[in-house]
Write a protein that holds these residues in place. Structure first.
Motif, short mmCIF file in Angstrom:
data_model
loop_
_atom_site.label_atom_id
_atom_site.label_comp_id
_atom_site.label_asym_id
_atom_site.label_seq_id
_atom_site.Cartn_x
_atom_site.Cartn_y
_atom_site.Cartn_z
N LEU A 88 0.85 -1.19 0.00
CA LEU A 88 0.00 0.00 0.00
C LEU A 88 0.89 1.24 0.00
O LEU A 88 0.90 2.03 0.95
CB LEU A 88 -0.92 -0.02 1.23
N TRP A 89 1.62 1.43 -1.08
CA TRP A 89 2.64 2.48 -1.13
C TRP A 89 2.04 3.88 -1.05
O TRP A 89 2.61 4.77 -0.43
CB TRP A 89 3.48 2.34 -2.39
N LEU A 90 0.88 4.08 -1.66
CA LEU A 90 0.26 5.41 -1.64
C LEU A 90 -0.14 5.79 -0.21
O LEU A 90 0.09 6.94 0.22
CB LEU A 90 -0.96 5.44 -2.56
N LEU A 91 -0.71 4.84 0.53
CA LEU A 91 -1.08 5.12 1.92
C LEU A 91 0.16 5.40 2.77
O LEU A 91 0.13 6.28 3.63
CB LEU A 91 -1.87 3.94 2.50
N ALA A 92 1.23 4.66 2.52
CA ALA A 92 2.46 4.88 3.28
C ALA A 92 3.00 6.28 3.04
O ALA A 92 3.43 6.97 3.98
CB ALA A 92 3.51 3.83 2.89
N VAL A 93 2.97 6.73 1.79
CA VAL A 93 3.47 8.08 1.47
C VAL A 93 2.57 9.14 2.09
O VAL A 93 3.05 10.13 2.66
CB VAL A 93 3.56 8.27 -0.05
N ILE A 94 1.26 8.97 2.00
CA ILE A 94 0.32 9.95 2.55
C ILE A 94 0.50 10.09 4.06
O ILE A 94 0.51 11.20 4.61
CB ILE A 94 -1.13 9.57 2.20
N VAL A 95 0.65 8.96 4.76
CA VAL A 95 0.82 9.02 6.22
C VAL A 95 2.15 9.68 6.58
O VAL A 95 2.24 10.43 7.56
CB VAL A 95 0.73 7.60 6.82
N THR A 96 3.18 9.44 5.79
CA THR A 96 4.47 10.11 6.04
C THR A 96 4.33 11.62 5.88
O THR A 96 4.84 12.39 6.71
CB THR A 96 5.54 9.58 5.07
N VAL A 97 3.64 12.05 4.83
CA VAL A 97 3.38 13.48 4.65
C VAL A 97 2.55 14.02 5.82
O VAL A 97 2.80 15.12 6.34
CB VAL A 97 2.66 13.74 3.31
N GLY A 98 1.57 13.22 6.26
CA GLY A 98 0.75 13.63 7.39
C GLY A 98 1.56 13.83 8.66
O GLY A 98 1.24 14.71 9.48
N HIS A 99 2.61 13.03 8.83
CA HIS A 99 3.48 13.21 9.99
C HIS A 99 4.09 14.60 10.01
O HIS A 99 4.10 15.28 11.04
CB HIS A 99 4.58 12.15 9.99
N PHE A 100 4.60 15.03 8.87
CA PHE A 100 5.25 16.34 8.82
C PHE A 100 4.24 17.48 8.96
O PHE A 100 4.57 18.53 9.52
CB PHE A 100 6.04 16.48 7.52
N VAL A 101 3.03 17.26 8.49
CA VAL A 101 1.99 18.26 8.72
C VAL A 101 1.70 18.38 10.21
O VAL A 101 1.54 19.48 10.75
CB VAL A 101 0.70 17.88 7.95
N ALA A 102 1.64 17.23 10.89
CA ALA A 102 1.34 17.23 12.33
C ALA A 102 2.42 17.91 13.15
O ALA A 102 2.11 18.63 14.11
CB ALA A 102 1.13 15.79 12.82
N VAL A 103 3.68 17.71 12.80
CA VAL A 103 4.76 18.24 13.64
C VAL A 103 5.17 19.66 13.27
O VAL A 103 5.76 20.37 14.09
CB VAL A 103 6.00 17.31 13.61
N PHE A 104 4.85 20.10 12.05
CA PHE A 104 5.27 21.44 11.64
C PHE A 104 4.12 22.43 11.51
O PHE A 104 4.29 23.62 11.77
CB PHE A 104 6.03 21.38 10.31
#
Length: 243
Positions: A125-141
């Protein structure tokens, strides 16, 4: 013979290698952010967690193909499910309390998220993995600046660290000033390690106070710093003490 060789290599092709590489890259990206911020779990820890989670997912999907048969069935989700509970041991080890302030919650949650990213990559599920990674940076920044603009609750605790000259009634004046400005002191503890230290020949006391008030702690600290005998005063909201 050829069939046995094919079964043996099932789940070990370029597709699975690509999934492992994706998990490695995404996990290390998350870990790099934690490393730059000097958190307790940094680049190596997050990379290993996500990378290993992806491998466990692949083992769960393909690792039992050689034993399958008419009378043998396996549930590929069982091994993967243990990642969710097992990663909690690492997360719990990252959470600790220092001077009554809970620290490490965000890092522990990030470890859990990194494991999920690795599992998603390992599951294809590569697309979900990328989206969640992007979501991490949104959450912390993005979210911290937004949360700092939210109205402050008068029930939210803050920490004050105070150093003053002993024997001048400074603490009494500090407490009186806190009360006058609507702050309520709920806890006071003396730093025994700093007890008895001197500043220019004067005995000093360092202590921590937990206060609740109607305004940001940044409004109170300059006022306390003006009190005669106060050598240093710093304040910190409890929310900002939980990285």
């Amino acid at each position: 013979m050829a069939l046995a060789y094919h079964v043996h290599l099932a789940g070990q092709g370029w597709q699975q290698i690509g999934q492992l590489v994706l998990a490695f890259v995404l996990s290390s990206t998350i870990g790099l952010e934690r490393e730059i911020r000097q958190k307790s779990a940094g680049l190596r820890t997050h990379t290993l967690v996500g990378f290993a989670s992806a491998l466990i997912m692949l083992v769960s999907k393909y690792g039992f193909n050689d034993v399958l048969g008419e009378n043998v069935t396996v549930d590929p989700s069982r091994v993967a499910a243990q990642i969710v509970s097992g990663i909690g041991f690492i997360g719990a080890g990252l959470i600790f309390i220092r001077q009554d302030a809970v620290r490490g919650l965000t890092t522990a949650a990030t470890i859990w998220l990194t494991a999920a990213v690795g599992m998603a990559a390992g599951a294809g599920l590569w697309l979900l993995a990328v989206i969640v990674t992007v979501g991490h940076f949104v959450a912390v920044f993005v979210l911290p600046p937004l949360s700092s603009r939210l109205p402050r609750s008068k029930y939210a605790p803050s920490r004050l660290h105070l150093t003053y000259v002993e024997g001048r009634g400074v603490l009494r004046r500090v407490l009186a000033e806190c009360t006058r400005r609507g702050f309520r002191v709920t806890e006071l503890s003396i730093d025994q390690r700093a007890r008895g230290q001197e500043d220019r020949g004067r005995a000093t006391v360092s202590l921590s106070l937990t206060v609740h008030g109607p305004e940001p702690i940044s409004e109170l600290t300059p006022v306390l710093a003006e009190i005669d005998g106060v050598l240093a005063v710093t304040g910190q909201d409890s929310d900002s003490a939980m990285p």
